[in-house]
Design a protein around this motif. Structure first.
Motif, short mmCIF file in Angstrom:
data_model
loop_
_atom_site.label_atom_id
_atom_site.label_comp_id
_atom_site.label_asym_id
_atom_site.label_seq_id
_atom_site.Cartn_x
_atom_site.Cartn_y
_atom_site.Cartn_z
N MET A 1 -2.01 -29.08 24.00
CA MET A 1 -3.02 -28.12 23.54
C MET A 1 -4.41 -28.63 23.89
SD MET A 1 -2.97 -28.85 19.40
CE MET A 1 -1.28 -29.46 19.33
N ARG A 2 -5.34 -27.69 24.04
CA ARG A 2 -6.72 -28.06 24.34
C ARG A 2 -7.48 -28.36 23.06
NH1 ARG A 2 -8.63 -23.97 29.24
NH2 ARG A 2 -6.90 -24.43 30.65
N LEU A 3 -8.72 -28.80 23.24
CA LEU A 3 -9.51 -29.22 22.08
C LEU A 3 -9.65 -28.10 21.06
CD1 LEU A 3 -11.27 -31.32 20.66
CD2 LEU A 3 -13.21 -30.49 22.01
N ARG A 4 -9.95 -26.91 21.50
CA ARG A 4 -10.12 -25.80 20.55
C ARG A 4 -8.81 -25.48 19.82
NH1 ARG A 4 -10.60 -23.15 25.57
NH2 ARG A 4 -8.88 -21.69 26.05
N ASP A 5 -7.67 -25.66 20.53
CA ASP A 5 -6.37 -25.43 19.90
C ASP A 5 -6.08 -26.51 18.86
OD1 ASP A 5 -5.85 -23.20 21.61
OD2 ASP A 5 -5.31 -24.63 23.20
N ILE A 17 -13.78 -33.80 15.56
CA ILE A 17 -12.78 -34.41 16.44
C ILE A 17 -13.46 -35.29 17.49
CG2 ILE A 17 -11.06 -33.92 18.23
CD1 ILE A 17 -10.30 -31.41 16.63
N LYS A 18 -14.53 -34.79 18.07
CA LYS A 18 -15.26 -35.58 19.07
C LYS A 18 -15.86 -36.84 18.44
CE LYS A 18 -16.51 -31.66 22.05
NZ LYS A 18 -17.63 -30.82 22.57
N TYR A 19 -16.32 -36.71 17.21
CA TYR A 19 -16.87 -37.88 16.51
C TYR A 19 -15.78 -38.91 16.26
CZ TYR A 19 -18.69 -40.78 12.75
OH TYR A 19 -19.07 -41.85 11.98
N TYR A 20 -14.62 -38.47 15.81
CA TYR A 20 -13.52 -39.39 15.54
C TYR A 20 -13.07 -40.11 16.82
CZ TYR A 20 -13.08 -36.93 11.05
OH TYR A 20 -13.32 -36.39 9.81
N ILE A 25 -11.23 -43.82 16.02
CA ILE A 25 -10.11 -43.65 15.09
C ILE A 25 -9.14 -42.55 15.54
CG2 ILE A 25 -11.39 -44.55 13.12
CD1 ILE A 25 -11.87 -41.71 12.18
N LEU A 26 -9.52 -41.81 16.56
CA LEU A 26 -8.64 -40.81 17.15
C LEU A 26 -8.60 -41.06 18.66
CD1 LEU A 26 -7.02 -38.12 16.64
CD2 LEU A 26 -9.10 -36.91 17.35
N PRO A 27 -7.41 -41.23 19.22
CA PRO A 27 -7.35 -41.49 20.67
C PRO A 27 -7.79 -40.27 21.46
CG PRO A 27 -5.15 -41.15 19.78
CD PRO A 27 -6.08 -41.23 18.60
N PRO A 28 -8.40 -40.48 22.61
CA PRO A 28 -8.81 -39.34 23.43
C PRO A 28 -7.58 -38.60 23.98
CG PRO A 28 -9.10 -41.40 24.62
CD PRO A 28 -8.74 -41.77 23.23
N GLY A 29 -7.80 -37.36 24.35
CA GLY A 29 -6.71 -36.59 24.95
C GLY A 29 -6.41 -37.05 26.37
N GLN A 30 -5.27 -36.59 26.87
CA GLN A 30 -4.91 -36.92 28.25
C GLN A 30 -5.69 -36.02 29.20
OE1 GLN A 30 -0.74 -36.59 29.01
NE2 GLN A 30 -0.90 -37.25 31.14
#
Length: 229
Positions: A1-5, A17-20, A25-30
């Protein structure tokens, strides 16, 4: 899923989400391309954990980052990870309610009263003895030290407490604890396990405290009822 999803599925804003991701504390997306990243269930699990910690316990980002480092350390056994979750939940509850006694190990305890008398009995040994009699493994110095410190605080103000006190409480709570830990299995991700442990400790402690107040109030009132009134 994309960021908005991901934002829609988790009910967390894209800004959060971008802050995390920024604070680690949150791994980046692929990365799919230069402008698009793909996120999966692991991100949902992590966001659910972060959301609970922030919303229910007001846990600081630094503490969440420390827990996330334990989750991501695959060399750390799950049982030890669960212990870290329990410790975080107890410390957060103490910070909010100001009434729980929390310790990092059997020899170091903290309480709200800096003027409390030092223990005059080896309450830690009493707790260990009770665990042995009930054939319960001693795997949480945090919880054991908290029980010992709570006994010491009771003893310091005149309550007679000891081995039977611990046995009575542990025996009464054993059935409840077995029910509460049943949903935790190796089929869950490490983030999901942490959420189950932290959420369980937090909510069941609230239930135990309120149920204890209810029963104590009822019994105190019943003891003062004069027959025929």
């Amino acid at each position: 899923m994309r960021l908005r999803d991901l934002a829609g599925a988790s009910a967390v804003s894209t800004a959060s989400i971008k802050y995390y991701i920024h604070v680690g504390i949150l791994p980046p997306g692929q990365k799919r391309n230069a402008t698009t990243a793909i996120y999966g269930s692991a991100h949902l699990h992590r966001l659910a954990l972060i959301g609970w910690l922030r919303r229910e316990l007001d846990t600081p980002i630094e503490a969440i980052a420390r827990l996330c480092s334990f989750i991501d350390d695959q060399s750390l056994p799950t049982i030890e990870l669960m212990g870290e979750c329990q410790r975080l939940a107890l410390r957060s509850a103490a910070g909010i309610g100001g009434s729980l006694v929390v310790s990092d190990d059997a020899g170091s305890t903290e309480s709200d009263s800096a003027e409390a008398e030092p223990p005059r009995r080896d309450f830690d040994a009493i707790v260990l003895d009770a665990l042995t009699e009930l054939e319960l493994p001693d795997i949480s110095p945090t919880a054991r030290g908290s029980v010992a410190a709570a006994l010491a605080a009771l003893f310091a103000v005149g309550y007679e407490v000891g081995r039977e006190t611990v046995l009575t409480h542990l025996h009464a709570l054993e059935t409840i604890a077995r029910m509460n830990t049943a949903p935790i299995s190796d089929e869950l991700s490490r983030d999901e396990i942490c959420l189950q442990v932290i959420r369980g400790v937090t909510l069941h402690n609230r239930l135990l405290l309120s149920a204890s107040a209810l029963v104590h109030a009822s019994i105190s009132a019943a003891a003062r009822v004069v027959p025929g009134d």
